[in-house]
Design an enzyme around this catalytic site. Sequence first.
Site, PDB file in Angstrom:
ATOM      1  CB  SER A 190      -1.042  -0.053   1.238  1.00 20.11           C
ATOM      2  OG  SER A 190      -1.678  -1.133   1.097  1.00 20.11           O
ATOM      3  NE  ARG A 191       2.999   2.682  -4.986  1.00 17.45           N
ATOM      4  CZ  ARG A 191       3.342   1.284  -5.628  1.00 17.45           C
ATOM      5  NH1 ARG A 191       2.909   0.442  -4.828  1.00 17.45           N
ATOM      6  NH2 ARG A 191       2.947   1.357  -6.979  1.00 17.45           N
ATOM      7  CG  LEU A 192       1.262   2.799   4.244  1.00 17.14           C
ATOM      8  CD1 LEU A 192       0.309   2.038   5.227  1.00 17.14           C
ATOM      9  CD2 LEU A 192       1.452   4.237   4.230  1.00 17.14           C
TER      10      LEU A 192
END
Length: 213
Positions: A190-192
């Site tokens: 999730s692009r974290l």
Amino acid sequence: MDHNIANIRHDYHLKGLVENDLDADPLKQFRLWFNEVIGAGISEANAMMLSTFSNGRPSGRIVLLKDLDERGFSFFTNYASKKSREMEANPQVALTFFWKELERQVRIEGRVVRTSDAESDAYFAVRPRGSQIGAWVSDQSEVIPDRAFLEEKTESFKTRFEGSEVPRPPHWGGYRVIPDYVEFWQGRPSRLHDRLAYTKQIDGSWKIERLSP
């Protein structure tokens, strides 16, 4: 523009990166990661983006890491090339490694200096002969008329050095990037992503901080 470009995406999920994973020295940590890259059989593992800045304009290109020690990251090039002229004008540079197979990136910022003549001689001596000849042939970054021009120069230098060792050209040698900032990036879902950055302190120690993705 092809609208499918916007749909190109990959969710990262292989590993995480936490503070306890890191060595206190970013150069030692880089070597740990680099050894994993080599162990994974990744092609061109030593390819890195070298970014320079001169006359108000940034410039980037891929070069190859050829040495790493406690002093920094070394590569070799033509001293008369565009990138060399830019580094001589402004020695503040950046390096970027991206190993997509391991979902990892390393960003390095620091000051570039020339390696010693002895270091440049030592590396030049182990280059393939064709690459040694090529260092004499190429006036890197200069405009040339056509491919035949290079091929004719190549034959000329082959003849010149036939039956003898090829000496290192005076316009060819190494640079070393002495880092003051190193960031390790590990892709996460999730692009974290995990981003842990080392910043060199006045006393020579390194401060480690986590950055927001």
